[in-house]
Enzyme design. Structure first.
Site, short mmCIF file in Angstrom:
data_model
loop_
_atom_site.label_atom_id
_atom_site.label_comp_id
_atom_site.label_asym_id
_atom_site.label_seq_id
_atom_site.Cartn_x
_atom_site.Cartn_y
_atom_site.Cartn_z
N ALA A 69 90.57 29.75 52.06
CA ALA A 69 90.63 29.41 50.64
C ALA A 69 91.74 28.40 50.41
O ALA A 69 92.61 28.19 51.26
CB ALA A 69 90.87 30.66 49.82
N GLY A 115 87.87 32.83 53.55
CA GLY A 115 86.65 32.53 52.83
C GLY A 115 85.60 31.83 53.68
O GLY A 115 84.41 31.95 53.42
N GLU A 118 83.83 34.53 55.49
CA GLU A 118 82.99 35.20 54.50
C GLU A 118 81.74 34.38 54.19
O GLU A 118 80.65 34.93 54.03
CB GLU A 118 83.80 35.45 53.23
CG GLU A 118 84.91 36.47 53.43
CD GLU A 118 85.75 36.66 52.18
OE1 GLU A 118 85.59 37.71 51.53
OE2 GLU A 118 86.55 35.76 51.85
N GLU A 138 93.75 37.41 55.51
CA GLU A 138 94.26 37.56 54.14
C GLU A 138 95.49 38.47 54.06
O GLU A 138 96.36 38.26 53.20
CB GLU A 138 93.16 38.09 53.22
CG GLU A 138 92.11 37.05 52.83
CD GLU A 138 90.97 36.96 53.83
OE1 GLU A 138 89.98 36.29 53.53
OE2 GLU A 138 91.08 37.57 54.93
#
Length: 263
Positions: A69, A115, A118, A138
């Site tokens: 991210a 991300g 993901e 994270e």
């Protein structure tokens, strides 16, 4: 076809394969809110376009699929409520990918972290280059995955190993990702897109309705509100009533390739 600031979208009219390339190379294709919104828009466009039969998601350059991210943007979110909403918005887009009626394959060309991991997991399949790396780092930032990572990682590789990767923030190489079941295939970097297109092209020779209903039936396993076996039985009946079923069985009996039309 709409144009995007952070994506490159290309449709091969002959095969019906649309390639969506995340294109923020100076940021290693990191996901910011604008990029997530554009992914949702590109997916919706692809789902609405009858010329699009299958989708490949990949990243620009040779270093990263999506390196994570946009940390600066995350750090600037001013409240818990807005952070929760950002997570929900990302989940909505990634669920759109997971629930796509058209096959979606991630061609993971480098780092798929946070991300990015993901996003890859939201796709129906993942093909990794031998240079790819996967991880959910994270916890190093005092966060957890927010776009469905805790759920999909456990679904793909099992609870124990998923928790190990989530809690240690360890990165895994492509060959380990293959062993764990996180990816379907590992290929040399130079062959990644060719291999992915060939696989998707082979899938797209099958009956479109059956492909869509296979995806939906598998997804039903992970739903709290749907009974997977009943979804499968209903889908089986729907296929049985389709012209594609009639064409497929007739082609088999006549020993010829089927000409499916998706109805």
């Amino acid at each position: 076809m709409a144009s995007f600031e952070n994506l490159l979208v290309e449709l091969d009219a002959e095969t019906g394969i649309q390639t969506i390339t995340l294109n923020r190379p100076t940021k290693l294709n990191a996901l910011n809110a604008a990029t997530i919104t554009e992914i949702g828009q590109a997916m919706q466009q692809a789902l609405n376009d009858k010329a699009v039969r299958g989708i490949i998601l990949t990243g620009s350059g040779d270093k990263a699929f999506v390196a994570g991210a946009d940390i600066a943007e995350l750090a600037a979110i001013p409240s818990e409520a807005l952070a929760r909403r950002a997570s929900e918005q990302g989940q909505e887009v990634f669920c759109m990918i997971e629930e796509s009626s058209k096959p979606v394959i991630a061609a993971v060309n480098g780092f798929a972290l946070g991300g990015g991991c993901e996003l890859a997991m939201a796709c129906h399949m993942r093909i990794a280059s031998d240079t790819a790396r996967f991880g959910q780092p994270e916890v190093n930032l005092g966060l957890i995955p927010g776009y469905g990572g805790t759920q999909r990682l456990a679904q793909l590789i099992g609870k124990g190993k998923a928790l190990e990767l989530l809690l240690t923030a360890d990165m895994v190489k492509a060959d380990e990702a293959l062993r764990l079941g996180l990816v379907n295939h590992v290929v040399p970097a130079a062959e990644l897109l060719t291999f992915t297109r060939t696989l998707l092209s082979r899938i797209l020779t099958k009956a479109p309705l059956a492909l869509s209903l296979c995806i939906d039936s598998v997804n039903a396993l992970y739903s709290d509100t749907r009974h997977g076996y009943q979804v499968e039985a209903n889908a089986f009946g729907q296929c049985f009533a389709s012209n594609d079923f009639k064409e497929g069985t007739q082609a088999f009996l006549e020993k010829r390739p089927a000409a499916f039309k998706g109805n």
